[in-house]
Scaffold this motif. Structure first.
Motif, PDB file in Angstrom:
ATOM      1  N   ASN A   1       0.834  -1.197   0.000  1.00 14.24           N
ATOM      2  CA  ASN A   1       0.000   0.000   0.000  1.00 14.24           C
ATOM      3  C   ASN A   1       0.872   1.250   0.000  1.00 14.24           C
ATOM      4  O   ASN A   1       0.902   1.998   0.968  1.00 14.24           O
ATOM      5  N   PRO A   2       1.593   1.505  -1.104  1.00 13.21           N
ATOM      6  CA  PRO A   2       2.526   2.636  -1.116  1.00 13.21           C
ATOM      7  C   PRO A   2       1.853   3.990  -1.105  1.00 13.21           C
ATOM      8  O   PRO A   2       2.511   5.003  -0.894  1.00 13.21           O
ATOM      9  N   ASN A   3       0.560   4.042  -1.327  1.00 14.16           N
ATOM     10  CA  ASN A   3      -0.134   5.331  -1.383  1.00 14.16           C
ATOM     11  C   ASN A   3      -1.086   5.541  -0.205  1.00 14.16           C
ATOM     12  O   ASN A   3      -2.104   6.208  -0.330  1.00 14.16           O
ATOM     13  N   MET A   4      -0.770   4.937   0.942  1.00 12.25           N
ATOM     14  CA  MET A   4      -1.621   5.105   2.111  1.00 12.25           C
ATOM     15  C   MET A   4      -1.692   6.587   2.485  1.00 12.25           C
ATOM     16  O   MET A   4      -0.728   7.330   2.340  1.00 12.25           O
ATOM     17  N   PRO A   5      -2.866   7.088   2.924  1.00  7.66           N
ATOM     18  CA  PRO A   5      -3.011   8.515   3.227  1.00  7.66           C
ATOM     19  C   PRO A   5      -2.180   8.940   4.427  1.00  7.66           C
ATOM     20  O   PRO A   5      -2.125   8.251   5.439  1.00  7.66           O
ATOM     21  N   ARG A   6      -1.509  10.099   4.293  1.00  8.69           N
ATOM     22  CA  ARG A   6      -0.704  10.640   5.384  1.00  8.69           C
ATOM     23  C   ARG A   6      -0.941  12.148   5.447  1.00  8.69           C
ATOM     24  O   ARG A   6      -0.001  12.951   5.335  1.00  8.69           O
ATOM     25  N   ALA A   7      -2.171  12.534   5.610  1.00  4.36           N
ATOM     26  CA  ALA A   7      -2.562  13.942   5.466  1.00  4.36           C
ATOM     27  C   ALA A   7      -1.834  14.865   6.436  1.00  4.36           C
ATOM     28  O   ALA A   7      -1.523  15.998   6.098  1.00  4.36           O
ATOM     29  N   ASP A   8      -1.563  14.395   7.650  1.00  7.47           N
ATOM     30  CA  ASP A   8      -0.969  15.281   8.663  1.00  7.47           C
ATOM     31  C   ASP A   8       0.487  14.952   8.957  1.00  7.47           C
ATOM     32  O   ASP A   8       1.026  15.406   9.961  1.00  7.47           O
ATOM     33  N   LEU A   9       1.155  14.192   8.098  1.00  7.39           N
ATOM     34  CA  LEU A   9       2.528  13.781   8.352  1.00  7.39           C
ATOM     35  C   LEU A   9       3.469  14.975   8.452  1.00  7.39           C
ATOM     36  O   LEU A   9       4.254  15.094   9.399  1.00  7.39           O
ATOM     37  N   MET A  10       3.411  15.900   7.490  1.00  9.54           N
ATOM     38  CA  MET A  10       4.315  17.043   7.511  1.00  9.54           C
ATOM     39  C   MET A  10       3.956  18.011   8.635  1.00  9.54           C
ATOM     40  O   MET A  10       4.829  18.673   9.201  1.00  9.54           O
ATOM     41  N   LYS A  11       2.687  18.074   8.979  1.00 10.03           N
ATOM     42  CA  LYS A  11       2.272  18.902  10.109  1.00 10.03           C
ATOM     43  C   LYS A  11       2.905  18.383  11.393  1.00 10.03           C
ATOM     44  O   LYS A  11       3.420  19.158  12.216  1.00 10.03           O
ATOM     45  N   ARG A  12       2.906  17.057  11.583  1.00 10.80           N
ATOM     46  CA  ARG A  12       3.528  16.464  12.764  1.00 10.80           C
ATOM     47  C   ARG A  12       5.038  16.677  12.750  1.00 10.80           C
ATOM     48  O   ARG A  12       5.652  16.954  13.782  1.00 10.80           O
ATOM     49  N   PHE A  13       5.639  16.559  11.569  1.00  4.73           N
ATOM     50  CA  PHE A  13       7.089  16.736  11.467  1.00  4.73           C
ATOM     51  C   PHE A  13       7.506  18.144  11.883  1.00  4.73           C
ATOM     52  O   PHE A  13       8.416  18.311  12.701  1.00  4.73           O
ATOM     53  N   PHE A  14       6.848  19.167  11.355  1.00  6.71           N
ATOM     54  CA  PHE A  14       7.264  20.527  11.662  1.00  6.71           C
ATOM     55  C   PHE A  14       6.902  20.940  13.088  1.00  6.71           C
ATOM     56  O   PHE A  14       7.603  21.751  13.694  1.00  6.71           O
ATOM     57  N   ALA A  15       5.841  20.368  13.635  1.00  7.98           N
ATOM     58  CA  ALA A  15       5.528  20.635  15.041  1.00  7.98           C
ATOM     59  C   ALA A  15       6.630  20.070  15.935  1.00  7.98           C
ATOM     60  O   ALA A  15       7.060  20.706  16.908  1.00  7.98           O
ATOM     61  N   SER A  16       7.121  18.874  15.596  1.00 10.00           N
ATOM     62  CA  SER A  16       8.200  18.269  16.369  1.00 10.00           C
ATOM     63  C   SER A  16       9.503  19.036  16.170  1.00 10.00           C
ATOM     64  O   SER A  16      10.244  19.276  17.132  1.00 10.00           O
ATOM     65  N   LEU A  17       9.798  19.438  14.928  1.00 10.56           N
ATOM     66  CA  LEU A  17      11.025  20.182  14.658  1.00 10.56           C
ATOM     67  C   LEU A  17      11.015  21.521  15.382  1.00 10.56           C
ATOM     68  O   LEU A  17      12.031  21.946  15.950  1.00 10.56           O
ATOM     69  N   GLN A  18       9.877  22.191  15.370  1.00 11.46           N
ATOM     70  CA  GLN A  18       9.740  23.462  16.088  1.00 11.46           C
ATOM     71  C   GLN A  18      10.096  23.281  17.563  1.00 11.46           C
ATOM     72  O   GLN A  18      10.871  24.052  18.143  1.00 11.46           O
ATOM     73  N   SER A  19       9.540  22.252  18.178  1.00 11.80           N
ATOM     74  CA  SER A  19       9.786  21.981  19.593  1.00 11.80           C
ATOM     75  C   SER A  19      11.258  21.661  19.860  1.00 11.80           C
ATOM     76  O   SER A  19      11.844  22.154  20.827  1.00 11.80           O
ATOM     77  N   LYS A  20      11.871  20.865  18.997  1.00 14.09           N
ATOM     78  CA  LYS A  20      13.263  20.457  19.210  1.00 14.09           C
ATOM     79  C   LYS A  20      14.229  21.619  19.022  1.00 14.09           C
ATOM     80  O   LYS A  20      15.226  21.733  19.746  1.00 14.09           O
ATOM     81  N   LEU A  21      13.959  22.497  18.056  1.00 16.06           N
ATOM     82  CA  LEU A  21      14.828  23.651  17.866  1.00 16.06           C
ATOM     83  C   LEU A  21      14.742  24.597  19.060  1.00 16.06           C
ATOM     84  O   LEU A  21      15.759  25.152  19.501  1.00 16.06           O
ATOM     85  N   LYS A  22      13.544  24.782  19.584  1.00 10.09           N
ATOM     86  CA  LYS A  22      13.370  25.651  20.751  1.00 10.09           C
ATOM     87  C   LYS A  22      14.127  25.091  21.950  1.00 10.09           C
ATOM     88  O   LYS A  22      14.694  25.837  22.754  1.00 10.09           O
ATOM     89  N   ALA A  23      14.145  23.763  22.083  1.00 11.29           N
ATOM     90  CA  ALA A  23      14.751  23.130  23.254  1.00 11.29           C
ATOM     91  C   ALA A  23      16.252  22.918  23.098  1.00 11.29           C
ATOM     92  O   ALA A  23      16.977  22.836  24.099  1.00 11.29           O
ATOM     93  N   SER A  24      16.749  22.860  21.854  1.00 13.15           N
ATOM     94  CA  SER A  24      18.114  22.405  21.622  1.00 13.15           C
ATOM     95  C   SER A  24      19.124  23.500  21.343  1.00 13.15           C
ATOM     96  O   SER A  24      20.325  23.249  21.400  1.00 13.15           O
ATOM     97  N   PHE A  25      18.659  24.702  21.007  1.00 14.41           N
ATOM     98  CA  PHE A  25      19.599  25.736  20.598  1.00 14.41           C
ATOM     99  C   PHE A  25      19.723  26.842  21.631  1.00 14.41           C
ATOM    100  O   PHE A  25      18.734  27.250  22.254  1.00 14.41           O
ATOM    101  N   ASN A  26      20.954  27.300  21.781  1.00 15.18           N
ATOM    102  CA  ASN A  26      21.268  28.393  22.696  1.00 15.18           C
ATOM    103  C   ASN A  26      21.152  29.709  21.918  1.00 15.18           C
ATOM    104  O   ASN A  26      22.116  30.230  21.376  1.00 15.18           O
ATOM    105  N   PHE A  27      19.938  30.238  21.820  1.00 15.14           N
ATOM    106  CA  PHE A  27      19.688  31.422  21.010  1.00 15.14           C
ATOM    107  C   PHE A  27      20.379  32.649  21.592  1.00 15.14           C
ATOM    108  O   PHE A  27      20.463  32.827  22.807  1.00 15.14           O
ATOM    109  N   ARG A  28      20.837  33.513  20.691  1.00 13.18           N
ATOM    110  CA  ARG A  28      21.276  34.835  21.116  1.00 13.18           C
ATOM    111  C   ARG A  28      20.055  35.621  21.579  1.00 13.18           C
ATOM    112  O   ARG A  28      18.920  35.258  21.254  1.00 13.18           O
ATOM    113  N   LYS A  29      20.272  36.702  22.294  1.00 10.39           N
ATOM    114  CA  LYS A  29      19.150  37.546  22.696  1.00 10.39           C
ATOM    115  C   LYS A  29      18.794  38.475  21.539  1.00 10.39           C
ATOM    116  O   LYS A  29      19.586  39.320  21.135  1.00 10.39           O
ATOM    117  N   HIS A  30      17.590  38.271  20.979  1.00 14.75           N
ATOM    118  CA  HIS A  30      17.137  39.054  19.841  1.00 14.75           C
ATOM    119  C   HIS A  30      16.024  40.002  20.275  1.00 14.75           C
ATOM    120  O   HIS A  30      15.272  39.715  21.210  1.00 14.75           O
TER     121      HIS A  30
END
Length: 256
Positions: free
Chosen positions: A68-97
């Motif tokens: 079933n190579p075409n199984m629906p994944r409507a929210d896959l990229m939404k989940r990916f960027f939500a996770s990436l957003q969280s990890k970048l916020k937690a993992s990087f030592n941001f300068r004060k902007h």
């Protein structure tokens, strides 16, 4: 910044094909390229010193299901960027902007290869001052230059940008991090810099857009089939530090 394009109609009435203005040997889907340019413009307006990352996300057979190579994944990229957003916020030592920082991105979905599997091409636009050290984080340099600072912050799990992407993709697919890392591909020129106002700005811009325009190629696109084929966003990853006004020490200098 945009370059004029000449176009002809595709079979899909909502899209048109144009010569690639950054590489005349190829064609692009006109509105896909316009979308990529628009995301770039917004990111460059926010970050005069811009770092742009390009990478590919693939789907393992264990997730797709070989039958079933075409199984629906409507929210896959939404989940990916939500996770990436969280990890970048937690993992990087941001300068004060003084301004908020956002994760500007654009992605496109394609199908191809021997098994005709879906895969995703992604471009992420970030502040060079925080993310411009290739695929490393500022923490990588802190280990050498500020060892005491690292020890004081040992409780925080710093990761490179590449590690954040790999773990976010694993999270979106609900697989372990090792499997997720095997499905993420960065090119040798995965990170490009564009500095607005610099002498090299025009050359940097044209080189970047020639690189990103690959995402707008009509080949391998299945527009209108099995969900969206392109998406954009700009979630918040850093809240600006509000500067407190300094107290006026001279107000009461005559109150003795």
């Amino acid at each position: 910044m945009k370059i004029n394009k000449l176009g002809s109609k595709m079979s899909n009435p909502h899209f048109s094909i144009s010569l690639n203005p950054y590489n005349k040997h190829f064609t692009v889907i006109t509105n896909y390229l316009s979308t990529i340019e628009s995301v770039y413009d917004k990111a460059q307006a926010e970050y005069p010193r811009l770092a742009v990352f390009r990478f590919d996300l693939r789907l393992p057979d264990s997730v797709l299901g070989l039958d079933n190579p075409n199984m629906p994944r409507a929210d896959l990229m939404k989940r990916f960027f939500a996770s990436l957003q969280s990890k970048l916020k937690a993992s990087f030592n941001f300068r004060k902007h003084i301004r908020d920082q956002h994760l500007h991105y654009v992605w496109v979905k394609e199908s191809g290869g021997q098994k005709n599997k879906d895969h995703y091409h992604v471009a992420v636009f970030l502040n060079k001052d925080d993310f411009g050290i290739s695929l490393k984080s500022r923490y990588s340099d802190m280990v050498k230059t500020q060892p005491r600072m690292v020890r004081r912050r040992a409780g925080k799990d710093y990761k490179s940008f590449k590690e954040c992407v790999q773990e976010a993709w694993a999270s979106a697919l609900n697989i372990d991090n090792h499997q997720g890392a095997q499905q993420v591909f960065f090119s040798t020129t995965a990170c490009r810099w564009v500095t607005k106002g610099s002498l090299a700005f025009k050359d940097e811009y044209i080189s970047l857009m020639a690189h990103l325009s690959y995402m707008a190629k009509p080949q391998s696109k299945q527009i209108g089939v099995n969900g969206r084929c392109i998406g954009t966003g700009a979630p918040l990853i850093y809240r600006a530090v509000k500067r407190q006004p300094k107290p006026c020490l001279c107000a009461n200098k005559y109150d003795l």
